[in-house]
Design an enzyme around this catalytic site. Structure first.
Site, PDB file in Angstrom:
ATOM      1  N   ASP A 331     -96.189 -58.048   7.930  1.00 34.41           N
ATOM      2  CA  ASP A 331     -95.998 -56.971   6.957  1.00 34.41           C
ATOM      3  C   ASP A 331     -94.729 -56.231   7.369  1.00 34.41           C
ATOM      4  O   ASP A 331     -94.682 -55.630   8.453  1.00 34.41           O
ATOM      5  CB  ASP A 331     -97.213 -56.027   6.968  1.00 34.41           C
ATOM      6  N   ARG A 333     -93.213 -53.680   5.822  1.00 35.50           N
ATOM      7  CA  ARG A 333     -93.014 -52.414   5.117  1.00 35.50           C
ATOM      8  C   ARG A 333     -92.993 -51.195   6.051  1.00 35.50           C
ATOM      9  O   ARG A 333     -93.489 -51.246   7.162  1.00 35.50           O
ATOM     10  CB  ARG A 333     -94.145 -52.194   4.100  1.00 35.50           C
TER      11      ARG A 333
HETATM   12  N1  GTP Z   1     -95.386 -61.706   1.578  1.00 32.97           N
HETATM   13  C1  GTP Z   1     -96.294 -61.664   0.610  1.00 32.97           C
HETATM   14  N2  GTP Z   1     -96.463 -60.508  -0.047  1.00 32.97           N
HETATM   15  C2  GTP Z   1     -97.393 -60.455  -1.016  1.00 32.97           C
HETATM   16  C3  GTP Z   1     -98.158 -61.564  -1.392  1.00 32.97           C
HETATM   17  N3  GTP Z   1     -98.975 -61.183  -2.401  1.00 32.97           N
HETATM   18  C4  GTP Z   1     -98.714 -59.898  -2.651  1.00 32.97           C
HETATM   19  N4  GTP Z   1     -97.768 -59.443  -1.828  1.00 32.97           N
HETATM   20  C5  GTP Z   1     -97.191 -58.111  -1.710  1.00 32.97           C
HETATM   21  O1  GTP Z   1     -98.120 -57.303  -1.054  1.00 32.97           O
HETATM   22  C6  GTP Z   1     -97.832 -55.938  -1.351  1.00 32.97           C
HETATM   23  C7  GTP Z   1     -99.153 -55.243  -1.570  1.00 32.97           C
HETATM   24  O2  GTP Z   1     -99.762 -55.226  -0.322  1.00 32.97           O
HETATM   25  P1  GTP Z   1    -101.273 -55.471  -0.085  1.00 32.97           P
HETATM   26  O3  GTP Z   1    -101.424 -56.020   1.316  1.00 32.97           O
HETATM   27  O4  GTP Z   1    -101.867 -56.242  -1.207  1.00 32.97           O
HETATM   28  O5  GTP Z   1    -101.964 -54.092  -0.160  1.00 32.97           O
HETATM   29  P2  GTP Z   1    -101.561 -52.803   0.600  1.00 32.97           P
HETATM   30  O6  GTP Z   1    -100.553 -52.108  -0.239  1.00 32.97           O
HETATM   31  O7  GTP Z   1    -101.178 -53.080   2.012  1.00 32.97           O
HETATM   32  O8  GTP Z   1    -102.962 -52.075   0.679  1.00 32.97           O
HETATM   33  P3  GTP Z   1    -103.752 -51.296  -0.431  1.00 32.97           P
HETATM   34  O9  GTP Z   1    -103.187 -49.900  -0.441  1.00 32.97           O
HETATM   35  O10 GTP Z   1    -105.160 -51.316   0.015  1.00 32.97           O
HETATM   36  O11 GTP Z   1    -103.531 -52.009  -1.721  1.00 32.97           O
HETATM   37  C8  GTP Z   1     -96.879 -55.953  -2.521  1.00 32.97           C
HETATM   38  O12 GTP Z   1     -95.570 -55.652  -2.042  1.00 32.97           O
HETATM   39  C9  GTP Z   1     -96.912 -57.392  -3.004  1.00 32.97           C
HETATM   40  O13 GTP Z   1     -95.679 -57.818  -3.545  1.00 32.97           O
HETATM   41  C10 GTP Z   1     -97.945 -62.784  -0.677  1.00 32.97           C
HETATM   42  O14 GTP Z   1     -98.585 -63.787  -0.928  1.00 32.97           O
HETATM   43  N5  GTP Z   1     -97.014 -62.780   0.307  1.00 32.97           N
END
Ligand code: GTP
Length: 416
Positions: A331, A333
């Site tokens: 991750d 971010r």
């Molecule tokens: N690298 C990658 N990113 C993904 C994938 N599917 C979705 N995303 C990204 O994941 C991000 C969302 O993160 P999530 O882990 O689903 O959720 P979160 O924001 O961490 O947590 P919540 O607040 O509970 O939704 C967005 O930026 C999406 O573009 C994938 O298969 N691979």
């Protein structure tokens, strides 16, 4: 029953929904590999994990009740800062423009576009309700006219043809009427759909001031901590109907919750909301809230890399492994920009916020290096398919694996 967004009601046909509800994956001409589609899909939730018991509202109450939240313990300063990869200093942010957006679901929101000093992306705040205002937007700018202020969205109330001042107190002065105290009725009026053809009644009340900051910190105390979602961009899930993740429905659900009516005797659990007699065209004011929409596509790796990650997932890897194989963090971010945006929107201080998330890292990281923002409650985001026993929501083998990886590897909390 109040006028909820279309996607809040199971009675609405899918065509009224902002995005298609994925129910079944039939063979189509788009799928060349028919054998793959004819296989029996795994059950809604694979045996590897079971949706935890969560405090769902009772059947029939899901669509019109405020979500239940879980208190968040203050962080452990010795360890949490490091785990959450906090920047020592918050970025600088500046709201450049704001505009009213009537939505297809019926509610209005104000889209705020931000500039910042760490990247050149257009991060956004989607603001529901009239109580939350941007300090940097409302601040006067040298040399600007009242028309300039209105064009960049630094006005109070509603724009209408012929309006000449961004400030309600000026309009009242011109009309020769005093500024009375604010009333719930007026706040509700601001919260409802815009009456574009008519200027606000001179008898309408507000805590107007000449610097345009009349609603700063005016989020009503009785509403409790404001509801906030920090949402990361997902082009595939939000725009091109991907059923690999639940990002699109999470965005819809956050908007729906922020559009729910504010608690009133008629809308609190145990009472009959139907007893509230609404006047024609009257809408109950909502609590509102903010969706901070960060341009962190693909958990920060960007769309190109995310598409490669999808291919690795089709080759058998989960979302974390795919990122690592592409030499990215699981991750990538960070949330300093979200903290800075929330501070600009008046969400700092002791009162705290209620954060819609399952991600424990987000809860800590959004608070900032010195707890500039406090997450006092967390509202879990439960996949709609889990809540409805598979009748609605994103479904399929891919999203199941995606959710399983979030629980097992990213330690997301789908309950208290
Ligand atoms: N690298 C990658 N990113 C993904 C994938 N599917 C979705 N995303 C990204 O994941 C991000 C969302 O993160 P999530 O882990 O689903 O959720 P979160 O924001 O961490 O947590 P919540 O607040 O509970 O939704 C967005 O930026 C999406 O573009 C994938 O298969 N691979």
């Amino acid at each position: 029953m109040p006028d909820f967004p279309a996607h809040a009601s199971p009675a609405f046909p899918p065509v009224a929904s902002p995005r298609p509800q994925r129910r079944d994956r039939s063979v189509s001409e788009l799928h060349l590999d028919h054998k793959r589609d004819q296989r029996t899909h795994p059950p809604l939730v694979s045996p590897a994990f079971t949706p935890p018991h969560t405090p769902f509202p009772e059947e029939g109450q899901r669509y019109d009740r405020q979500p239940r939240s879980i208190p968040v313990e203050p962080p452990d300063h010795d360890t949490d800062g490091e785990q959450a990869r906090l920047l020592p200093k918050l970025p600088e942010v500046h709201c450049e423009v704001r505009a009213r957006i009537p939505t297809t679901a019926g509610q209005e929101m104000f889209l705020h576009l931000y500039h910042n000093n760490v990247d050149d992306k257009e991060h956004l705040a989607i603001v529901f309700g009239p109580h939350i205002r941007s300090k940097s937007l409302d601040a006067p700018r040298p040399g600007e006219t009242e028309r300039d202020r209105m064009i960049r969205g630094a006005y109070v109330g509603t724009l209408y043809p012929g309006r000449t001042s961004s400030r309600l107190d000026q309009i009242r002065r011109d009309a020769g009427v005093p500024s009375p105290r604010p009333s719930a009725g007026f706040l509700g009026q601001l919260n409802g759909p815009a009456q574009q053809a008519t200027p606000p009644s001179p008898s309408a009340s507000s805590e107007a001031s000449t610097d345009g900051s009349e609603f700063e910190s005016s989020y009503p105390l009785e509403f409790g901590p404001p509801l906030v979602r920090i949402h990361s961009e997902c082009y595939t899930g939000e725009t091109v109907w991907s059923a690999r993740c639940d990002c699109g429905e999470q965005l819809d659900e956050a908007a729906r919750l922020m559009s729910l009516p504010a608690p009133t005797p008629a809308s609190t659990p145990g009472s009959d909301a139907g007893e509230h007699q609404l006047l024609p065209n009257e809408k109950l004011p909502s609590c509102g809230g903010v969706i901070v929409y960060l341009r962190q596509e693909g958990r920060g790796i960007g769309l190109k890399e995310k598409l490669k990650a999808y291919n690795l997932q089709d080759l058998g890897h989960d979302t974390m492994e795919a990122n690592l194989l592409l030499r990215h963090p699981g991750d990538a971010r960070s949330y300093g920009l979200a903290t800075a945006l929330l501070l600009d929107l008046g969400m700092g201080g002791d009162r705290g916020i209620k954060l819609l998330t399952n991600n424990p890292e987000k809860v800590r990281a959004v608070e900032g290096p010195n707890r500039e923002v406090r997450v006092v409650e967390r509202v879990p985001m439960i996949p709609i398919a889990w809540k409805t026993g598979g009748k609605e929501g994103v479904q399929g083998a891919e999203v199941e694996k995606y959710l399983a990886t979030k629980i097992e590897k990213f330690k997301h909390m789908f309950s208290g």
